[in-house]
Design a protein around this motif. Structure first.
Motif, mmCIF file in Angstrom:
data_model
loop_
_atom_site.group_PDB
_atom_site.id
_atom_site.type_symbol
_atom_site.label_atom_id
_atom_site.label_comp_id
_atom_site.label_asym_id
_atom_site.label_seq_id
_atom_site.Cartn_x
_atom_site.Cartn_y
_atom_site.Cartn_z
ATOM 1 N N UNK A 174 -107.234 -24.570 -4.552
ATOM 2 C CA UNK A 174 -107.150 -25.467 -5.713
ATOM 3 C C UNK A 174 -108.325 -26.424 -5.843
ATOM 4 N N UNK A 175 -109.187 -26.488 -4.841
ATOM 5 C CA UNK A 175 -110.334 -27.387 -4.940
ATOM 6 C C UNK A 175 -111.422 -26.826 -5.861
ATOM 7 N N UNK A 176 -111.283 -25.557 -6.240
ATOM 8 C CA UNK A 176 -112.246 -24.946 -7.136
ATOM 9 C C UNK A 176 -111.693 -24.865 -8.562
ATOM 10 N N UNK A 177 -112.477 -25.340 -9.523
ATOM 11 C CA UNK A 177 -112.164 -25.142 -10.935
ATOM 12 C C UNK A 177 -112.753 -23.798 -11.364
ATOM 13 N N UNK A 178 -111.906 -22.935 -11.931
ATOM 14 C CA UNK A 178 -112.309 -21.570 -12.272
ATOM 15 C C UNK A 178 -112.548 -21.485 -13.773
ATOM 16 N N UNK A 179 -113.728 -21.007 -14.155
ATOM 17 C CA UNK A 179 -114.104 -20.917 -15.560
ATOM 18 C C UNK A 179 -114.523 -19.493 -15.902
ATOM 19 N N UNK A 180 -114.173 -19.039 -17.112
ATOM 20 C CA UNK A 180 -114.615 -17.731 -17.574
ATOM 21 C C UNK A 180 -116.072 -17.805 -18.039
ATOM 22 N N UNK A 181 -116.701 -16.622 -18.120
ATOM 23 C CA UNK A 181 -118.105 -16.537 -18.486
ATOM 24 C C UNK A 181 -118.291 -15.628 -19.684
ATOM 25 N N UNK A 182 -119.304 -15.918 -20.496
ATOM 26 C CA UNK A 182 -119.689 -14.972 -21.541
ATOM 27 C C UNK A 182 -120.561 -13.892 -20.911
ATOM 28 N N UNK A 183 -120.671 -12.763 -21.588
ATOM 29 C CA UNK A 183 -121.521 -11.694 -21.086
ATOM 30 C C UNK A 183 -122.969 -12.164 -20.983
ATOM 31 N N UNK A 184 -123.423 -12.937 -21.944
ATOM 32 C CA UNK A 184 -124.804 -13.413 -21.918
ATOM 33 C C UNK A 184 -125.066 -14.292 -20.704
ATOM 34 N N UNK A 185 -124.148 -15.234 -20.404
ATOM 35 C CA UNK A 185 -124.312 -16.091 -19.237
ATOM 36 C C UNK A 185 -124.332 -15.267 -17.950
ATOM 37 N N UNK A 186 -123.502 -14.264 -17.894
ATOM 38 C CA UNK A 186 -123.406 -13.418 -16.716
ATOM 39 C C UNK A 186 -124.709 -12.652 -16.496
ATOM 40 N N UNK A 187 -125.229 -12.036 -17.565
ATOM 41 C CA UNK A 187 -126.471 -11.268 -17.449
ATOM 42 C C UNK A 187 -127.618 -12.177 -17.028
ATOM 43 N N UNK A 188 -127.730 -13.341 -17.645
ATOM 44 C CA UNK A 188 -128.818 -14.253 -17.315
ATOM 45 C C UNK A 188 -128.745 -14.707 -15.869
ATOM 46 N N UNK A 242 -129.622 -10.215 -26.343
ATOM 47 C CA UNK A 242 -128.318 -10.063 -25.704
ATOM 48 C C UNK A 242 -127.175 -10.168 -26.700
ATOM 49 N N UNK A 243 -127.319 -11.003 -27.719
ATOM 50 C CA UNK A 243 -126.226 -11.149 -28.693
ATOM 51 C C UNK A 243 -125.961 -9.830 -29.408
ATOM 52 N N UNK A 244 -127.029 -9.091 -29.737
ATOM 53 C CA UNK A 244 -126.860 -7.786 -30.390
ATOM 54 C C UNK A 244 -126.149 -6.811 -29.464
ATOM 55 N N UNK A 245 -126.529 -6.816 -28.201
ATOM 56 C CA UNK A 245 -125.922 -5.894 -27.235
ATOM 57 C C UNK A 245 -124.446 -6.215 -27.032
ATOM 58 N N UNK A 246 -124.115 -7.494 -27.005
ATOM 59 C CA UNK A 246 -122.728 -7.888 -26.780
ATOM 60 C C UNK A 246 -121.834 -7.393 -27.908
ATOM 61 N N UNK A 247 -122.369 -7.331 -29.133
ATOM 62 C CA UNK A 247 -121.579 -6.868 -30.271
ATOM 63 C C UNK A 247 -121.450 -5.354 -30.320
ATOM 64 N N UNK A 248 -122.417 -4.625 -29.748
ATOM 65 C CA UNK A 248 -122.464 -3.189 -29.994
ATOM 66 C C UNK A 248 -122.206 -2.314 -28.773
ATOM 67 N N UNK A 249 -122.277 -2.847 -27.561
ATOM 68 C CA UNK A 249 -122.232 -2.014 -26.361
ATOM 69 C C UNK A 249 -120.948 -2.230 -25.557
ATOM 70 N N UNK A 250 -120.469 -1.148 -24.935
ATOM 71 C CA UNK A 250 -119.274 -1.236 -24.105
ATOM 72 C C UNK A 250 -119.548 -0.919 -22.639
ATOM 73 N N UNK A 251 -120.812 -0.668 -22.297
ATOM 74 C CA UNK A 251 -121.200 -0.384 -20.914
ATOM 75 C C UNK A 251 -122.503 -1.125 -20.654
ATOM 76 N N UNK A 252 -122.716 -1.531 -19.412
ATOM 77 C CA UNK A 252 -123.860 -2.386 -19.095
ATOM 78 C C UNK A 252 -124.601 -1.846 -17.877
ATOM 79 N N UNK A 253 -125.939 -1.824 -17.988
ATOM 80 C CA UNK A 253 -126.818 -1.540 -16.854
ATOM 81 C C UNK A 253 -127.843 -2.681 -16.801
#
Length: 296
Positions: A263-277, A190-201
């Motif tokens: 406001x009861x929810x804490x909102x956090x961003x995700x990395x592409x790897x975390x999202x795919x997994x 996934x790390x290689x894909x995150x550096x090189x790809x702009x579209x995801x399937x």
């Protein structure tokens, strides 16, 4: 928007087992797309259908607007590097470049030789005696010399060491930048894909679970941490992808359709790897996978 590869309700089975089932996706022209999924998700099957090596048992697949197994002329515009980078092992790289010029109507042998020389690939040594990374580079150079409009790569770096992977991807990205070729790259790294790809399937259980432009997908997903969630709708949440719960707290990975106003929810961003997994670990998809049984 022009689409290079289109699948509608695509299905392929081996005996009673479905490798792909009701798979629908669109790959826009000019993208470098990552094809991600666990073993048995149907990645290799999809690529083999796209190059006409297999015929679907359900639905349709179109490349440049036509079925590849019917419009054989379109195959001249497709480059394919299979998982085991099959090459005539007794041939040298130079002999393979010459052979390519005899069987392809549009061939840039000088470009292939330049790439291989830049990488230090021995031109007269049988490719069967080259390292795995060198053979992968030869296969890529031959595929790019074909000057394809669509390049399909099935786990081309799976067996390579980190340095060889980096060199392969640098060669790939350099070639794509020069030609504007659309690329569909299957890989588990996934790390290689995150550096090189702009579209995801993302394929899971034979279906396209998630497709789109990487920046848009990452922007649409968030992790929410808050009080134990009982299932009621949350403003700004279109879909709960997966959820983890303790007695008092819930952690949700969600696809949003607006701001999270509670406001009861804490909102956090995700990395592409975390999202795919998270998508690949979705329990509902796993249940479907077990029910269908899917070979690679």
């Amino acid at each position: 928007m022009d689409h290079v590869l289109e699948a509608d309700g695509l299905g392929k089975r081996y005996g009673r087992r479905w490798a792909l089932r009701d798979c629908t996706l669109r790959l826009p022209a000019g993208r470098v797309a990552a094809l991600v999924g666990p073993n048995g998700a149907g990645k290799s099957t999809l690529l083999h259908l796209a190059v006409g090596l297999l015929r679907p048992d359900a639905g349709t697949v179109r490349v440049f607007g036509a079925a590849p197994y019917e419009n054989t002329a379109a195959l001249a515009d497709i480059g394919f590097v299979a998982q085991d980078t099959p090459l005539y092992r007794d041939f040298s790289a130079d002999e393979l470049v010459k052979l390519g010029g005899k069987v392809n109507r549009r061939w840039d042998g000088a470009l292939a030789r330049e790439r291989l020389a830049r990488l230090g690939i021995p031109p007269r040594k049988p490719v069967g005696k080259l390292s795995g990374g060198q053979r992968a580079q030869v296969a890529l150079a031959l595929a790019l010399a074909k000057q394809p409009r669509l390049l399909l790569l099935d786990e081309p770096v799976a067996s390579l060491d980190p340095l060889a992977r980096r060199e392969f991807l640098q060669t790939l990205m350099g070639g794509v930048a020069e030609s504007g070729t659309t690329v569909l790259l299957s890989s588990h790294i996934l790390a290689d894909l995150e550096r090189s790809c702009d579209f995801l399937v993302v394929l899971q259980a034979g279906q396209a679970r998630l497709t789109g432009q990487v920046d848009d997908i990452v922007a649409e997903h968030r992790q929410l941490v808050g009080p134990r969630h009982s299932g009621e709708p949350i403003d700004g949440v279109a879909t709960v992808v997966c959820a983890r719960h303790t007695d008092r707290q819930s952690t949700l990975l969600v696809r949003t359709d607006g701001p999270i106003g509670d406001p009861s929810w804490t909102v956090q961003e995700l990395s592409l790897e975390d999202l795919i997994l998270a998508y690949l670990a979705d329990t509902d998809a796993k249940a479907d996978h077990q029910a269908w049984g899917v070979p690679a």
